[in-house]
Design an enzyme around this catalytic site. Structure first.
Site, PDB file in Angstrom:
ATOM      1  N   ARG A  26       0.749  -1.166   0.141  1.00  0.00           N
ATOM      2  CA  ARG A  26      -0.148  -0.084   0.013  1.00  0.00           C
ATOM      3  C   ARG A  26       1.083   1.267   0.068  1.00  0.00           C
ATOM      4  O   ARG A  26       0.603   2.260   0.665  1.00  0.00           O
ATOM      5  CB  ARG A  26      -0.735   0.061   1.067  1.00  0.00           C
ATOM      6  CG  ARG A  26      -2.006  -0.854   1.013  1.00  0.00           C
ATOM      7  CD  ARG A  26      -3.321  -0.542   0.032  1.00  0.00           C
ATOM      8  NE  ARG A  26      -4.412  -1.448   0.310  1.00  0.00           N
ATOM      9  CZ  ARG A  26      -5.361  -1.059   0.894  1.00  0.00           C
ATOM     10  NH1 ARG A  26      -5.325   0.275   1.414  1.00  0.00           N
ATOM     11  NH2 ARG A  26      -6.241  -1.490   1.110  1.00  0.00           N
ATOM     12  N   ARG A  30      -3.685   7.058   0.652  1.00  0.00           N
ATOM     13  CA  ARG A  30      -3.879   8.267   1.365  1.00  0.00           C
ATOM     14  C   ARG A  30      -3.180   9.021   2.124  1.00  0.00           C
ATOM     15  O   ARG A  30      -3.231  10.153   2.662  1.00  0.00           O
ATOM     16  CB  ARG A  30      -5.316   8.081   2.070  1.00  0.00           C
ATOM     17  CG  ARG A  30      -6.385   8.043   1.130  1.00  0.00           C
ATOM     18  CD  ARG A  30      -7.642   7.311   1.925  1.00  0.00           C
ATOM     19  NE  ARG A  30      -7.436   5.920   2.297  1.00  0.00           N
ATOM     20  CZ  ARG A  30      -8.266   5.036   2.804  1.00  0.00           C
ATOM     21  NH1 ARG A  30      -9.499   5.321   2.994  1.00  0.00           N
ATOM     22  NH2 ARG A  30      -7.829   3.771   3.131  1.00  0.00           N
ATOM     23  N   ARG A  39      -6.608  11.294  -6.628  1.00  0.00           N
ATOM     24  CA  ARG A  39      -7.683  10.541  -6.104  1.00  0.00           C
ATOM     25  C   ARG A  39      -8.866  11.465  -6.458  1.00  0.00           C
ATOM     26  O   ARG A  39      -9.974  11.001  -7.010  1.00  0.00           O
ATOM     27  CB  ARG A  39      -7.712  10.449  -5.002  1.00  0.00           C
ATOM     28  CG  ARG A  39      -9.044   9.681  -4.186  1.00  0.00           C
ATOM     29  CD  ARG A  39      -9.126   8.140  -4.452  1.00  0.00           C
ATOM     30  NE  ARG A  39      -9.957   7.839  -3.666  1.00  0.00           N
ATOM     31  CZ  ARG A  39     -11.275   7.612  -3.693  1.00  0.00           C
ATOM     32  NH1 ARG A  39     -11.915   8.635  -4.351  1.00  0.00           N
ATOM     33  NH2 ARG A  39     -12.243   7.224  -2.686  1.00  0.00           N
ATOM     34  N   ASP A  76      -6.799  -2.870  -7.490  1.00  0.00           N
ATOM     35  CA  ASP A  76      -7.478  -3.575  -6.308  1.00  0.00           C
ATOM     36  C   ASP A  76      -7.648  -4.930  -6.267  1.00  0.00           C
ATOM     37  O   ASP A  76      -7.912  -5.399  -7.384  1.00  0.00           O
ATOM     38  CB  ASP A  76      -8.721  -2.745  -5.735  1.00  0.00           C
ATOM     39  CG  ASP A  76      -8.985  -3.031  -4.257  1.00  0.00           C
ATOM     40  OD1 ASP A  76      -8.308  -2.587  -3.351  1.00  0.00           O
ATOM     41  OD2 ASP A  76     -10.003  -3.718  -4.048  1.00  0.00           O
ATOM     42  N   TYR A 152     -14.853 -11.462   0.113  1.00  0.00           N
ATOM     43  CA  TYR A 152     -15.520 -10.210   0.013  1.00  0.00           C
ATOM     44  C   TYR A 152     -16.695 -10.430  -0.720  1.00  0.00           C
ATOM     45  O   TYR A 152     -17.797  -9.712  -0.499  1.00  0.00           O
ATOM     46  CB  TYR A 152     -14.830  -9.132  -0.488  1.00  0.00           C
ATOM     47  CG  TYR A 152     -13.510  -8.574   0.403  1.00  0.00           C
ATOM     48  CD1 TYR A 152     -13.807  -7.419   1.217  1.00  0.00           C
ATOM     49  CD2 TYR A 152     -12.144  -9.105   0.244  1.00  0.00           C
ATOM     50  CE1 TYR A 152     -12.935  -6.851   2.316  1.00  0.00           C
ATOM     51  CE2 TYR A 152     -11.343  -8.609   1.419  1.00  0.00           C
ATOM     52  CZ  TYR A 152     -11.624  -7.635   2.291  1.00  0.00           C
ATOM     53  OH  TYR A 152     -10.893  -6.868   3.179  1.00  0.00           O
TER      54      TYR A 152
HETATM   55  O1  CP3 Z   1      -0.001   0.560  -3.088  1.00  0.00           O
HETATM   56  C1  CP3 Z   1      -0.219  -0.591  -3.447  1.00  0.00           C
HETATM   57  O2  CP3 Z   1       0.046  -1.549  -2.653  1.00  0.00           O
HETATM   58  C2  CP3 Z   1      -0.906  -0.957  -4.498  1.00  0.00           C
HETATM   59  C3  CP3 Z   1      -2.540  -0.675  -4.380  1.00  0.00           C
HETATM   60  C4  CP3 Z   1      -3.217  -1.675  -3.583  1.00  0.00           C
HETATM   61  C5  CP3 Z   1      -4.780  -1.224  -3.229  1.00  0.00           C
HETATM   62  N1  CP3 Z   1      -5.388  -2.325  -2.689  1.00  0.00           N
HETATM   63  C6  CP3 Z   1      -5.148   0.153  -3.317  1.00  0.00           C
HETATM   64  C7  CP3 Z   1      -6.487   0.678  -2.356  1.00  0.00           C
HETATM   65  C8  CP3 Z   1      -3.170  -3.117  -3.251  1.00  0.00           C
HETATM   66  C9  CP3 Z   1      -2.230  -3.804  -3.391  1.00  0.00           C
HETATM   67  C10 CP3 Z   1      -4.433  -3.429  -2.393  1.00  0.00           C
HETATM   68  C11 CP3 Z   1      -4.790  -4.811  -2.080  1.00  0.00           C
HETATM   69  C12 CP3 Z   1      -6.078  -4.978  -1.217  1.00  0.00           C
HETATM   70  N2  CP3 Z   1      -7.228  -4.475  -1.484  1.00  0.00           N
HETATM   71  C13 CP3 Z   1      -6.130  -5.924  -0.381  1.00  0.00           C
HETATM   72  C14 CP3 Z   1      -4.988  -6.877   0.265  1.00  0.00           C
HETATM   73  C15 CP3 Z   1      -4.138  -6.176   1.181  1.00  0.00           C
HETATM   74  C16 CP3 Z   1      -4.592  -5.584   2.418  1.00  0.00           C
HETATM   75  O3  CP3 Z   1      -4.497  -4.369   2.623  1.00  0.00           O
HETATM   76  O4  CP3 Z   1      -5.111  -6.575   2.993  1.00  0.00           O
HETATM   77  C17 CP3 Z   1      -7.699  -5.892   0.102  1.00  0.00           C
HETATM   78  C18 CP3 Z   1      -8.049  -6.675   1.497  1.00  0.00           C
HETATM   79  C19 CP3 Z   1      -8.123  -4.943  -0.495  1.00  0.00           C
HETATM   80  C20 CP3 Z   1      -9.798  -4.722  -0.470  1.00  0.00           C
HETATM   81  C21 CP3 Z   1      -9.904  -3.310  -0.076  1.00  0.00           C
HETATM   82  N3  CP3 Z   1      -9.645  -2.068  -1.031  1.00  0.00           N
HETATM   83  C22 CP3 Z   1     -10.547  -2.456   0.995  1.00  0.00           C
HETATM   84  C23 CP3 Z   1     -10.848  -3.552   2.129  1.00  0.00           C
HETATM   85  C24 CP3 Z   1     -10.310  -1.148   0.770  1.00  0.00           C
HETATM   86  C25 CP3 Z   1     -11.157  -0.323   1.932  1.00  0.00           C
HETATM   87  C26 CP3 Z   1     -10.011  -0.025   2.854  1.00  0.00           C
HETATM   88  C27 CP3 Z   1      -9.333   1.233   2.930  1.00  0.00           C
HETATM   89  O5  CP3 Z   1      -8.158   1.104   3.161  1.00  0.00           O
HETATM   90  O6  CP3 Z   1      -9.866   2.190   2.373  1.00  0.00           O
HETATM   91  C28 CP3 Z   1      -9.846  -0.879  -0.330  1.00  0.00           C
HETATM   92  C29 CP3 Z   1      -9.644   0.322  -1.119  1.00  0.00           C
HETATM   93  C30 CP3 Z   1      -8.441   0.788  -1.445  1.00  0.00           C
HETATM   94  N4  CP3 Z   1      -7.463   0.070  -2.171  1.00  0.00           N
HETATM   95  C31 CP3 Z   1      -7.638   2.095  -1.381  1.00  0.00           C
HETATM   96  C32 CP3 Z   1      -6.513   1.992  -2.049  1.00  0.00           C
HETATM   97  C33 CP3 Z   1      -5.160   2.910  -2.195  1.00  0.00           C
HETATM   98  C34 CP3 Z   1      -8.220   3.137  -0.475  1.00  0.00           C
HETATM   99  C35 CP3 Z   1      -9.254   3.945  -1.339  1.00  0.00           C
HETATM  100  C36 CP3 Z   1      -9.133   5.310  -1.467  1.00  0.00           C
HETATM  101  O7  CP3 Z   1      -8.452   5.856  -2.017  1.00  0.00           O
HETATM  102  O8  CP3 Z   1     -10.143   5.928  -1.005  1.00  0.00           O
END
Ligand code: CP3
Length: 348
Positions: A26, A30, A39, A76, A152
């Site tokens: 990640r 944000r 974003r 994602d 999910y």
């Molecule tokens: O920088 C990176 O690592 C690449 C991008 C990436 C994202 N999600 C972007 C993201 C990667 C590799 C993921 C993987 C992901 N997504 C996982 C596995 C890793 C982990 O964190 O456990 C999971 C479970 C998800 C599903 C997911 N996506 C959730 C549960 C959420 C909401 C929680 C949150 O952090 O907001 C997301 C949204 C998400 N994915 C964001 C980002 C940058 C935030 C969205 C935003 O900008 O509002």
């Protein structure tokens, strides 16, 4: 620079490097003001994932600031369910919401036919990154591992106890197995296209692997990851694959012995001396390159609490094939200056 010279790839091939390569799960997100600006420009999170210009931009942002050895595609893990036709929405402050799939009958509404078309912008992003990244930075593609994606898809949102998905998996393993099978096929397809477009390594995120009992962990985490790895290797014999079965404790040993992956991501609870002795080494011995495992909270705290732990990780895991990372993703409240300090320590 050809792939073989990049530190991340060398580490995944089993080399012990004097300076271990680093990247952070990640790393785009944000906690960076420039991410928040892009974003906003994109509109929704899905719009950002499906806009190759902006997705390329946010992938590169942390690399410009901190000089990581690898970039991870901005996307994602829930883009596969979206590609299979499942309704998906990300709500501010709530995370992902999906129209749940809870039976074989509901599963029949999902289809592979439009997968590539529905996620095509992701492949375009990979292609752009492959040409725009600095020569020494490796490009990591990724997908969720089938179990975590299924949690999910079945729960319809993030869950603490995973009661609904476990109900299906434990009570009707044959029916649930069809969902996992579909995800194995879709994941191989999706990652193959990422590799064709220029991804040099791939990571499978199994964030909720630790929710399962031993038998279920073998069946719903290890076996599908192994199937994906075997099918990818048939097409791309040299492709480095990283598995991240978060929270599985001693199950990490079983995961390593299955021999499916080149690299294993450790969460921050794993005892390091044990990991160095039992998990770290060559694939031929049922071991792997290790990746991890700083508690992301220490990156929020920074200072000597963080630095002491970073040194301990390097001291214990630095004597074998190793990639420095966090034990889970960077959290939004992380001060970027702390990431700067960490990168400075790791660049040496
Ligand atoms: O920088 C990176 O690592 C690449 C991008 C990436 C994202 N999600 C972007 C993201 C990667 C590799 C993921 C993987 C992901 N997504 C996982 C596995 C890793 C982990 O964190 O456990 C999971 C479970 C998800 C599903 C997911 N996506 C959730 C549960 C959420 C909401 C929680 C949150 O952090 O907001 C997301 C949204 C998400 N994915 C964001 C980002 C940058 C935030 C969205 C935003 O900008 O509002």
């Amino acid at each position: 620079m050809p792939t073989e010279h990049k530190l991340l790839i060398r580490a995944l091939r089993g080399e012990t490097l004097t300076r271990p390569p680093f990247w952070f799960m990640r790393q785009a997100g944000r906690y960076l003001s420039e991410y928040r600006a892009t974003r906003t420009q994109a509109g929704s999170f899905l719009d950002l994932c499906f806009n190759p210009d902006l997705a390329t931009e946010v992938t590169l942002q942390p690399i410009r600031r901190f000089g990581m050895d690898a970039a991870i595609l901005f996307a994602d893990i829930l883009l596969i369910p979206h590609g299979l036709g499942q309704a998906l929405d990300y709500r501010e402050g709530e995370g992902p919401i999906l129209e749940p799939v809870r039976s074989v009958a509901e599963l029949a509404q999902l289809r592979m036919d439009d997968l590539h078309e529905r996620v095509a912008p992701v492949y375009e992003t990979v292609g752009r990154l492959a040409s725009e990244l600095p020569d020494n930075v490796a490009l990591i593609g990724f997908a969720g591992a089938p179990w975590t994606v299924a949690t999910y898809m079945v729960e319809g949102r993030g869950s603490r106890d995973h009661a609904i998905v476990k109900q299906w998996a434990y009570a009707d393993p044959d029916g649930f197995g069809r969902l996992i099978e579909l995800l194995v096929t879709a994941t191989v397809e999706y990652l193959s296209r990422q590799v064709d477009a220029g991804a040099e390594a791939v990571q499978l995120f199994d964030t909720w692997a630790g929710a399962l009992s031993e038998t279920a962990f073998r069946r719903w985490c290890i076996e599908p990851v192994q199937q994906i790895a075997v099918q990818l290797r048939r097409k791309y014999p040299e492709l480095p694959i990283i598995g991240f079965p978060r929270g599985v404790g001693a199950g990490y040993k079983t995961f390593a012995q299955a021999g499916a992956v080149n690299g294993i991501g450790l969460d921050w609870t794993v005892p390091l001396e044990w990991a160095a002795a039992e998990l770290q080494g060559s694939n031929a011995e049922g071991k792997a390159t290790l990746q991890g495992n700083l508690d992301p909270r220490l990156l929020v705290i920074g200072g000597s609490a963080m630095e002491t732990e970073v040194r301990r990780i390097l001291r214990i895991l630095g004597h074998g094939p190793f990639i420095f990372n966090l034990g889970h993703g960077i959290v939004p409240e992380t001060p970027p200056e702390h990431v700067d300090r960490l990168a400075e320590m790791l660049r040496g």
